[in-house]
Every structure is written in C-alpha cells, then in structure tokens.
Design a protein around this motif. Sequence first.
Motif, PDB file in Angstrom:
ATOM      1  N   PRO A 286      -8.870  -9.361   0.629  1.00 23.84           N
ATOM      2  CA  PRO A 286      -9.964  -9.430  -0.364  1.00 23.84           C
ATOM      3  C   PRO A 286      -9.452  -9.705  -1.774  1.00 23.84           C
ATOM      4  CG  PRO A 286     -10.269  -7.563   1.113  1.00 23.84           C
ATOM      5  CD  PRO A 286      -8.926  -8.124   1.424  1.00 23.84           C
ATOM      6  N   ARG A 287      -8.339  -9.099  -2.105  1.00 23.66           N
ATOM      7  CA  ARG A 287      -7.801  -9.307  -3.446  1.00 23.66           C
ATOM      8  C   ARG A 287      -7.358 -10.748  -3.634  1.00 23.66           C
ATOM      9  NH1 ARG A 287      -2.443  -6.139  -4.722  1.00 23.66           N
ATOM     10  NH2 ARG A 287      -1.788  -7.519  -3.032  1.00 23.66           N
TER      11      ARG A 287
ATOM     12  N   CYS B 235       0.836  -1.197   0.000  1.00 20.24           N
ATOM     13  CA  CYS B 235       0.000   0.000   0.000  1.00 20.24           C
ATOM     14  C   CYS B 235       0.877   1.256   0.000  1.00 20.24           C
ATOM     15  CB  CYS B 235      -0.893  -0.019   1.233  1.00 20.24           C
ATOM     16  SG  CYS B 235      -2.226   1.170   1.193  1.00 20.24           S
ATOM     17  N   ALA B 236       1.910   1.216   0.835  1.00 18.90           N
ATOM     18  CA  ALA B 236       2.827   2.360   0.879  1.00 18.90           C
ATOM     19  C   ALA B 236       3.535   2.534  -0.454  1.00 18.90           C
ATOM     20  CB  ALA B 236       3.855   2.155   1.993  1.00 18.90           C
TER      21      ALA B 236
ATOM     22  N   PRO C 210      -5.117  12.220  -6.735  1.00 17.96           N
ATOM     23  CA  PRO C 210      -5.530  11.689  -5.428  1.00 17.96           C
ATOM     24  C   PRO C 210      -4.725  10.447  -5.086  1.00 17.96           C
ATOM     25  CG  PRO C 210      -7.142  11.159  -7.118  1.00 17.96           C
ATOM     26  CD  PRO C 210      -6.147  12.081  -7.749  1.00 17.96           C
ATOM     27  N   MET C 211      -4.541  10.259  -3.794  1.00 23.62           N
ATOM     28  CA  MET C 211      -3.817   9.082  -3.349  1.00 23.62           C
ATOM     29  C   MET C 211      -4.669   7.832  -3.569  1.00 23.62           C
ATOM     30  SD  MET C 211      -0.788   9.511  -2.400  1.00 23.62           S
ATOM     31  CE  MET C 211       0.303  10.925  -2.324  1.00 23.62           C
ATOM     32  N   PRO C 212      -4.049   6.757  -4.008  1.00 23.06           N
ATOM     33  CA  PRO C 212      -4.822   5.547  -4.299  1.00 23.06           C
ATOM     34  C   PRO C 212      -5.184   4.811  -3.019  1.00 23.06           C
ATOM     35  CG  PRO C 212      -2.502   5.141  -4.673  1.00 23.06           C
ATOM     36  CD  PRO C 212      -2.615   6.586  -4.284  1.00 23.06           C
ATOM     37  N   SER C 213      -6.174   3.971  -3.140  1.00 21.89           N
ATOM     38  CA  SER C 213      -6.493   3.074  -2.024  1.00 21.89           C
ATOM     39  C   SER C 213      -5.512   1.909  -2.057  1.00 21.89           C
ATOM     40  CB  SER C 213      -7.929   2.562  -2.157  1.00 21.89           C
ATOM     41  OG  SER C 213      -8.070   1.881  -3.390  1.00 21.89           O
ATOM     42  N   CYS C 214      -5.519   1.118  -1.020  1.00 26.65           N
ATOM     43  CA  CYS C 214      -4.577   0.006  -0.969  1.00 26.65           C
ATOM     44  C   CYS C 214      -4.939  -1.037  -2.028  1.00 26.65           C
ATOM     45  CB  CYS C 214      -4.609  -0.625   0.419  1.00 26.65           C
ATOM     46  SG  CYS C 214      -3.745   0.372   1.634  1.00 26.65           S
TER      47      CYS C 214
END
Lengths: 874, 611
Positions: free
Chosen positions: A699-700, A640-641, A659-663
């Motif tokens: 989830p992925r 994520c980072a 915009p910053m992405p989601s993980c």
Amino acid sequence: MPALLVVTAGPAHADTSDALRVAAQLGPGHGPAAVLLRLVLLVALTLTAGAGVAAAVSRGAPPRRLSVLAWAAAAVVVVGAEVTHLTGASTMTGTIVAAMCALAVPVLLTSRWVGAPTVATTLLLAVGLGSVHTGGAFVLDVIYAVGAAALVGLSILGVLTGPSTRPAISVRPPRVDGDDDHDDTADENDDQDDDNDDGVPRDRASEPVSRRAPARRAGMRATERPVAVGVRRGSAVPATDGGTTATGSARAARDRSRDAALRRPGARADARVDGPAGAASRGRVATNATGARPEEKPLHRNGADRHRSTVTNRVGTRESARTGTGPAARAATPGTARTGSREATRSVARPGSAAADRAPARAADRATARADLDAASRRRATGSRAGRGTAAGGPDATGTRRADRAPQVRLPVRRIAIAAGSVTTAAGLLQLFVSGPATLDDLLATPYGLVASAGVLLPAVATVLWALTGSRAGRARIVELKRFAAVAVGAGLAAVATLAALPVPAPGAAPGEPLLRAVDLGGTQLAVLVAPMRPGPNLVQVSGSGYPAPGSTVATPAAPAGHHGGAPAGPAGLTVDAGTGPVTVTTRDGATGGWAVVDIPAGTERLTLRSGPVDAAVPVDVGTGVGAPTALGGADGPECASALLGTFVARTAAGAESPMPSCPSDVLADGDAVSLRAMTNFVGEHGVAAIRLMSDDSPRSVAAAAVVRDEAARHDVPLVDAPGSDVALVVVGGWAQAADTLRTATLLAGERPTYLGGTFLAPWLLTPSVVTQAQSSVLPLEFSPQDTGPQQYAAALAATFPGAAPSASGYLAWVVATRSATDDRPRLYGAAPVDVPMMSGPGDMADMGHGAVNPAAWFPGGTVVPVTGPLAGT
Amino acid sequence: MSLRRKLLLGGLAVAVVGGVVAVPATSDTAYADIQAVRSSLTGADGKDYWVENHVDTDAVDSTREALADEGKRPEYLVVWAGDENVADTVVPDVKNLPGSLANTTEKVRNALPGPDFMAVVDATQGSPTYGKVVNTATVGPLVENEPHHMQYSWRKGDKIYAGGLYSAATYVFDVAKLPALSLSGISLPSQTLCGSVPDAYWVLDDGTAYGTYMGGPVVPGPCTYTNGEVRTGNGFAGTPGEVVRIGEDGKNLVEAPAATTTAEDPKQCLDMPSLGKPSCANPHGIQVREDLNAMVTSDYAEPRTIILDPVKAPSPYLRRPTVRTWDISDLNHPKVKAVSYLPEGPRSSATDPLHNENRAVMETTVTNLPGHKGAFAMTMQGGAIFYTPDITSNEPVWKEVFDNTAAMKLIDPAVTNGGPSDNGGWLQTSPDDTKLYHAVIGRKPGALGKDDPGTAGGVFTLDISQLVDAGDDFDCSIETKDEIENGGAGADCPSVLGHVAINPGAKASGPHWGALDNLEIGEDGFYHETDQPTRIATANYFVARTGLDGDHRVCIVDQAEDGALSLDEGFRDENSGQPCINFNRKSWPHGAFGNAKPHSMLFVAADDDVK
C-alpha cells in the motif's frame, strides 16, 4: 560520608528494559577478574563490617580471634581496593575511603568509636552491592547488605565467643554522674536478656552456685574460662585490665597480688578521676563482690570517693555470681587490687540480677568479699607503674592480655540476628519480584535465576539456624549453628554480588506483544525477535550473519568480524520449530540477520531453536485470539521488524511503555509523501531526461508511486521502463525490491554509463543493506544520521541485536517512543561508500575496516551527509 | 584511643593514601580542572557548529612561566585527529568504589561516537611539559568526520583549514590564541555541490585557501561550477572532483572543475559508474606558487569502491596516474592548464599495473625559491618520485627521478624491492629547495605475493639541490634496475641525505603524514619563520577504513645539519613515557573517549609569540 559515597559511587541503574536485558546478555559483560575482585571485596567488606558489629554489640574486650579476623578482612579490602585502583576501575577517592574505613574497624575494635567505621564500611558494602541497580532495586540491595552484615557480625560473635565465653562482670568507667547507676542497672537487665537470647544455656546459668564445684572453678585458668570482668571499650578505665582478677588459681592470685604489692610500696588507696593518670591509678576492681545485695548502695568513704563511687562493678551476671561466690574469687579479689587494677572498687548489686537473687544465701561470702573490697580499696596504689602498664593494654599480672578476654554482649543478639536474617531474606525475595527473573522457567533454568534463588535461600537458612539456637537441641550445638549461619549469609551475599555479572532473563511472553529476548544456544548468544505473537504466521528474526539464502542450504559467507560492522556468524543450520516442523533460518534480501516465518498454533508454549545437536527454548504465549494479518510475514517483514526493534530499544526502565508500531509499509506516511514530492521536484529541476520509477505492490509503495508520477508529470519528466545514461532512477518499493534494483543498476553502470541522472531512494530505504548496493544514492530525510538521536538509536540497536542494521523506519519508531523530534523540513542526503581499499591482492582484503569498525553505522564503509538545504515545497 | 593506636591508625592511613597516590593506576592521566570553552557559529544550513576547548590551564600556565624564565615562548603541534570508532567511545566504566560493577547496559544506553578534535601538544623544545596534550578542541555536532588534511604549513596570521573526509565538511579554525582555538567558519557539503570528500588545502597570501575535493558532485549528473562550466559526475565520492576556494569564514568562494571538457584516457581513468567523458580528476595533493600564478594538484583515486566481489581486488585503474597544473592568475577562476600522465618506469608491467611507478599520485610539492619553477610528485602504489622543472609550462615534462627502493633498503635493510606499494604519503620540499622530505608507511606483507615480507616505514630526505638548480635541462631519469636500487645515475639525480625508521620492527607501520617545523625561536624570544627547519613531525595513520590504520603515534624527527635524521627521544608520551605521542589512550582532556586517529599536524605558535 554519604555524600562522598554517592559522589564516588557514580550512577547506578536498573535495567528492566527488554532491549537492555538482551544487550546485557549479548554484550561483553564484565571480565571474570572484575567479578572475582568484586566478590572478594564485598565479602571482605562484609567480614570487616561484621567484625565491627560484633565488637559494637559486645561490651567486653573482643576476643583475639575477632581482632585477627577484622585485621585480615580489612587487609583484603585494602589490597583489593588498591588492585581495583591500579586497574583503573575505581577512583582514588573511592579507594582511599574504602581502605580507610575498613582499616578503621580493626584499629578501633576495642574503642567506643568502632561503630563509626562499621557503619561506614557497611555503607560501602551496600553501595557496592547495589551498584548495578537504582531506585527500589538499589534500596533493596542496600537493605540486603545491611542485614547481611549485621547477621554475619552477630554470627561471628557467636562463633568466637562460643558457649564457654560468658559475660560475667562488666566494669564501667568511672563516671561523675551518679545517675548512671540507674542506667547501668537497666543495662544489666538487657544483659540478662542477652544471655537468654544469646542461646547460652539457661539451666547452667540458673544453677545454684552451691551445686557447682568451687574447687574446679577456682582451679580453672582464666584463659580457659574468662571470668569476672568485662571491659567497657574506650573508657578511661581500660584499665579494667586489672579487673580480671580471678585468673589463675587462688594461690597464684595471692602470690601475684603479694608480689605486686611489694613492687608498689608507695601505692595509695585514694584515686583521682581526672585524666588518664588518675584513671590509671584508680579503679581497683573488687571484681567479685558478687554477694552484694540488691539493696546494697555504693560505698562512699569520703567526698572524693563519693564522686567516684558511681563507678559500678558489673555484678550480678550469672558468671560473676558463680565466680564471686567461690573461694577462689574471694582469694582473688584482694589479689586483683594488689596487682594494680585501676577500676573503682565500688560494687553495686543490681536488683533483679541473678547474683542478687542468690545473695541472701551467701551473706557470709558477701561480707567477706566486701571486707576484701574495702581492704583492696585502701590498698590500691594510685599512679603505679604497674597500673599504667596494664592500662596500656599489656598483660596483667596473670599474663593474660586484654584482647584474650571474653566480650560481653549487651543486646538481645539472638532476636536481632533473627530479625536481620528475616529482613535480608525479605529484601532478597522482593528483589526477585522487582528485578526478575519473571518466569519460573527462568528462575530455575538460568544462571541468574539460580543465583538469585541462592541469594534468598541462604540468608533464610541462616535465619533458621539462629532460631534453632534457642531450642534445647540447638543450644548443644550453638557454635556450629552460628558458624553455619555466618557461612550461609556470607554465601548469600556473594551470590547477590554475583548477580551483577549475570544477565537478567527476559520477561515472559504476552499474547499480541512482540517478544525480544536473548537465547543461549549451546554457548552462542543470540538475540531473537518474535512478532506479532499471535496464532498463525509469526516472523522470527535471529541475530548473526552467514545464514543461507532462501531455498538454499548453503550458508552465505559471514561478514568478517570487524568488516563493515559485520555481525558474528550465526549457528549453522539453524531452524525454528513451533511444534509444526522446523523452519530454516535464512537471509532476506535487503535485510541483515536470519529470518524465518513460523506458523505458531494457539497454545504453543515455546519455540525451539536448533542447530545440529544443540537446541534452546524460547517461551512464547500467542494466546488464542487470531489477530489481523500483518506485513510481518511478507516481503516487508524485515522493515516491520526493524520498526519494532526501534521501539524496543527506545524503551527504558524509567520510560513509558510505548505501543508497538504498525508495519510502515501499510500506509504512506504524510511526511514521506511530502519528502517524495519534494525529491521528485528536485529531480525534475535537476535536468534529467527521464525517470525510471521502481515500486512494488505494498500500500505504501503504490501510494508513493502515485506521488512521484504526479510530480514528474508536473515537471514534464517522462517515466521510462529501461535504464539509460541520462535517466534518474527513483525507487519507492520495499527493501527487497530496492536492494535487487540497485544491485542490478550498479552492475550495469560498470559496463556503460547508467543512471547518471542520479539514483533517488524513498526515505524508508535508508538502511545499510539497501544503500550499500548503490555506488551513490540520494534520499530525502527528516533527520541527519550524524545527529545524536540517530547515532544513539543505532548504537543501542547494534548492542541489543547484533547484526540488525539501523533503518529510517526503526529510527522513526524510536523517535515516537522517545518523544523525540525530527527536522521540520526534509533535506536531500547523499549516501555513498567512501574508502579506497589499499589492498594489493586478495590477502589484503581481510585487513579492510581494521580499526574502523562501527557496528552502528548507517552506511558501513560509507557516509550519509546532507547535500541540500531544506527542500523546496516542504 | 591510645597513642599507640593513634600512631598505628595514622601510619596505616598514610600508607594507604600514599600507596594509592604514589602508585599510578593503569588508567591514563586524569585531566583535572579542565574547563570547556566553546566557540560556535551558525552554519549555512542554519544549525550551530562549534569547537570546544578543553585546555589544561594549569599545565599551560606553569609551562609558560617556566619558559618565560628562559626567555622562551610556547610552540605547539596542532594535530587533527578523529575519534577511533563507536566501539571505543561507548561510555567508559563508571569509576566506582572498589567492588562496584557498573551496569554494562549503560554503555549501550549512551553509546555514541566520540567527537573528533584538534589536539594541541606542547612542542616547545626544553619545555617541562614537552609532549603533553594541553588542549583538545572538539568539533561538533558532526561526528565521524574522519579528520584528514590541513594545509602543509602555517604562517603567522593564517587560519587552519581542516577537512573531514566523510563529513565532506571543511572547518576553519582561528589559532591566534593558542592553545585555545576558535571556529571561524565551516563549509558544508551542501555548499560544495560539485565536489565531495575534501582532502588538502593551501592557504593563499590573502588568508583564503584552495582545497581539493577529491570526490564527485554530491548528486550524480551534471553540475554547474562557479565559472558556468558544466561537468557530469557519477556522484558523491565519485568522479570528477574539484578545487574549491574557501574564505576565512568558511564560505565557498569558487568551485572550479578539475576535469577538462574533453575525455581523458578511458583505460587509465576508470570511473564507477562509468562516465560519458572518462576522467582521472580526483585531486588530492595541492600546492601553489602564487608568484608564478601556478597551482599543482595530484590525482589519487576515485574515493569510493563498491566491493562487488569480496575476494577480488578493485581495479588498479581506479588509482590515478595524473598531475594537473593550473593557471591561477585569477584566483577566482582557476583553470586546469595541463593534465600530465606520469611516465611508467622501468618496473612497470602490464601484468601488475597497480604497482607501476606512476600509480596513485597522492602528493605533489612545489619548489619555493623565485628562480625555481619545478615541482615534485610521488605515487603511493608506484613508490616513485617524479619531477618537472616548470609547472607554468603548457605541457610540463615529468620524469621519474627517484625510485623509493633506494631509500627503503636503508629504512628496512631486510628488503631489496621496497619501492612498489610502499604507501608513500607526505612529500615536501625544504623552504630553500635543497631537500625533499618523504614519509612512507611501508608495504604490508604479502602485497607483492605470498612470499613478500613487506617493509617497515619511516622518513627519508633527498638532496635535490642539483636537480632543482639544473633547470629545464636536468639529466636525471630512472631507467635501469641499478638506478631503481641505488638511485639515478644522472649527475643531478637526488641522493639520500638522511633516513629514519618509525616502528622499524613492524611492517607497514610507518608515517603517512609529516610537517616541517618552520618556526624558529629567535634571540628576541619570539618565533620567526625559518628556511632551515630542524624538526619534522610525523603521524602513523592513514585511513583505517582502507586497511592502513597505523599505530596512531605522532613523533618528532630531528634533522642534523648534514641532513641526517633521528627520532626525538625527548618527545615522549605523557602516559607511557615512551618516545612519540600515542593517540591510543583512554583519556583526553575532553573525556575518556579512547583511541584517536591523528592524520595531519602543523607547528603553530600563538600570534603574540610570532614575529
């Protein structure tokens, strides 16, 4: 010239991107020699331009010290430019332009053309000062440079002329247009203003001449107290040398005049106006026709003289009035004529001048002077060798060189100086807002902030000093004030020049916005990422290597510098504290760098990084609103980072704030699902006996495992739970699980044939800490790591966050932020180490990777290449 | 302005301009008026690939004119070189006005690997630009190819086949219009699924080429070759490798397995991950005798190593001791005829297998004359030279005929055991089969223990005329300590003819590769092939990633009639003025991309200049 400057200067850029600021701070930067050379060159350019400004605004011949200053500064510029050229840091064209412009200033210092090289030099200074900026920041630098150069020039002029050097009489070159008289009159009015603005004590100027001691003034040598004549540069009348007549004592002047007359038996009283010879032969200055009345008209003796009579003697300044009214002046006037001055002798008293105002009181003196002028005119010797000699700049009859005479100021210097200082200060202040620092802490506690503050305060101080020169107290110390002003503005410019070598502090934190900034921890530069910047658990990533493993206090061996792109070792025992207790920075499996999950309470203003006795603060602002839980605090936090960093490095000064992405682990992306299905199809068609599927509970991963199972079932390939020789290993979990799985598989493969069906990884597992664990692996990707975009992303990331490895997730975030594109269809890529270490023993291991370090490698020590075309079914 | 001031200003102007112009900056030669000319084609994957020429036309034209006045034509040294790394190829500092500082973050913004390229160097003896780089033909878009080998020599009409070790791509260049090159084809890894890590090439008479792909199939598991056979491999850069026949357009004509259908020695042939049928098939060197329908390849090493333990050296058995002889009577169906394990020599021991004489057979070279059927092979870690008199035999007999220790003491008189791990590379017979040339990098200090001072490197020449003429009954075999140190005692054993140290004062800094100048200018002013080459080009670079980086210099060695070797002092770097061309420089005709890594080279002339 401007075009040439633009061409030779090359592009300049502002760096307002967070990532670029961090990269600048962590990067090698400029060497001290380059910075010192820049300072020397820019300060020398400033002094050169300042000397040109001083010469340009003064009407008289520049003081010798100004000439010396100009030559010295220009010499420094030339030497500095040549040094930069020799070191390969400047172009030949740029070097020549800089040197020539700087040299032209002292060469043309007494010429009417001095303005041209002064402007050019100022432009060079401006471009050099703004070389690290672009756009508005560049313009502000230019304004700052121009203002500073002007202020330095005026201050230099003030220092060199001092209170004693007073413009007295200016002698204009002969003009053929009688209308010039009107202009001259206007100029004289300006001059009057100058006197006032220049801080010259007005009371002395307005002091009635009758109160002064004529004998004292007459006995004063001109070299001590220049009088009478200012010389217009570049005129055909340089000549004016002759104009300084009231030099020496009256007796001496008379003696010199007599001697000169004796040496020029053929001297004639007429003059020509055409050509240097004529100019040299004319223009005997009756300098001290100070008693001329305002209404007094130029004298015309005949037609030819009428033509020449437009030449005006600058009469009416206070100094000239003082001089002209004294006996010494009267005695000197004819002497001047006899010494061969070539200036026309006509004198014009200008209405409104101080001398003219006092004229009625000195009618007798004026009559005498006028008689002397006439006599001198009649006696002037045209074409005399003595005249030519002095016209060439040699000493006049008194032995005084032209360069030693006082200049004459013709602009409202004080007002201009104050205005220039104000503009410079304002430009510096605006630059603070435009380029940072953005926070008060950074302004007061970082080198950049302190130096930037000096760049604003110092010209402000200079401006105040100039303003003080108009006060009564200031007049008494006018030279000192101007000297301090010159030093202050010069130091301010040097400070601004230094900023180019200092990293710009990061912007302040904002709630909900991940923070990326550089931190100086006891001399160790670290990049720090804090996300999500909300109250509660926050992931802190720190650059460097060699941090201890989770649960351990023993540092892992840092990768040798230069070995497979290893980052420098991080500080030992590094902890992060948000006020709730220190959290040790540790490694994370499948990721590089140091990591800590820190619980940051609402209202916390800073994190403290501490390593032993040293610590550093990271300003944070998590706000009060609690955000939704993210994967940042979990096992997929590093990935994520990495996506956040991909967005950070994609942001540029000119680009939009993406915009910053989601993980990425929150959901299986459509493209990844397609890739996984196609890869499993390939595995099925490759003829493997079985698939061992490794997944986790994100989830992925859950969704990805379902895709693989479905596709394997379609090919009737069984899924097994144990390794085997003909089994294909398919990994769709997170980085940590994948790294562990591959490491185990590699060890097993060394013992017996294992996974000869191949090792297949999900696309998001393309990151060095994962793929380097496998002997070889295959991944479905929508981009080639060899393409320009992935290389650019990886290089920027390596420079921004040393030790942070490129990843597919980071690159895809970069793609979104830069509005780039990926391939239409995924292909399979093979990833494997390719090297044959030639070491014969442990001692050779340190040499591995020598000369081949690529800090931005997607597979350090290996390669990732396409091994198929677009996959079927995509 | 007075005359005096005019003169002063003029004088200063002249002095400044003269100073700037006359005193050279420390930066490298600026290449002006370089025009990029691109030759591109579409690869098998549908993407565009190109070579972009950056010819210094002024230098080329003026040199050609000058040579024409002497009745000569230009000859070039074409060097396949890689950009060093991204750290050196970040955008260089903008050449600013004095006092300007460029924004360092701009480097970050544009930090990209530089392109790999073919450097075209003027190698015409007597040329006014002798040693000047007159063109750099950059390849794209692939970066970090790790340029490796080309074919061993060039003949009129040949294409140049050049491989990228890491990109697994083979480029085919047309050099008919030298100094400009054009791209004729490219073979991508997706076209050679059963092999990876291309190494060396041999151009056949029909213009196609065989190439060795040292690494295993791009995807682990079974791979089906052109002839329908199947071998199971352990993946990219693993085992087994293959031989590929590539067309002049870069198309894959044949993929032939280097591994046999039977298992090879499991001890000598360690594979990681291990294979069900162990194999040493990692072909590196390749040479062909079309007249004998024979081909020889030498197995070097599995070209990947996972460093599981950073303080433990990988297993020595990942370096191969085998040579494969092939039957190529059907060029589209080359078959491995024999797998020969080179014999261990008198230095070998079980305690230090890495330095056994037969370890890491990097190169092989065939004899050339019709009456000769032999071939030589050398070992990089073993430091020895082996010979077989008949490569057409079903069971070739290989014997050690020379221990490099005997030559290394001439190159580096300070050492006595220079053979082991001397990092030998290029091995080439002379066209007349009288000489054998060998380039050695030299040994790094400490390789044999903490007291090992290492050795310098260089080139030496052996007289092999008697050995080759002896036929199958040759007598030479190195078996004793004295033969190790002084050469074989047999009457037909090779003896040292000439030697020259490259970087004599530095250890392990000699050349890895070399090339014979097989072109000789005739009285007609054209170049002709010669069997008496008088020049050798060498390159001091191996593969940086392995720890053998070298100083990146390309030199020319002259050979006297008696075989004595000497450095060509006239072949000087255009920037430093020192002998040898330094590929560590800031600027190239294609830009300021910094250091480059020259791996292999060929002497080439334009087609119109060769008869």
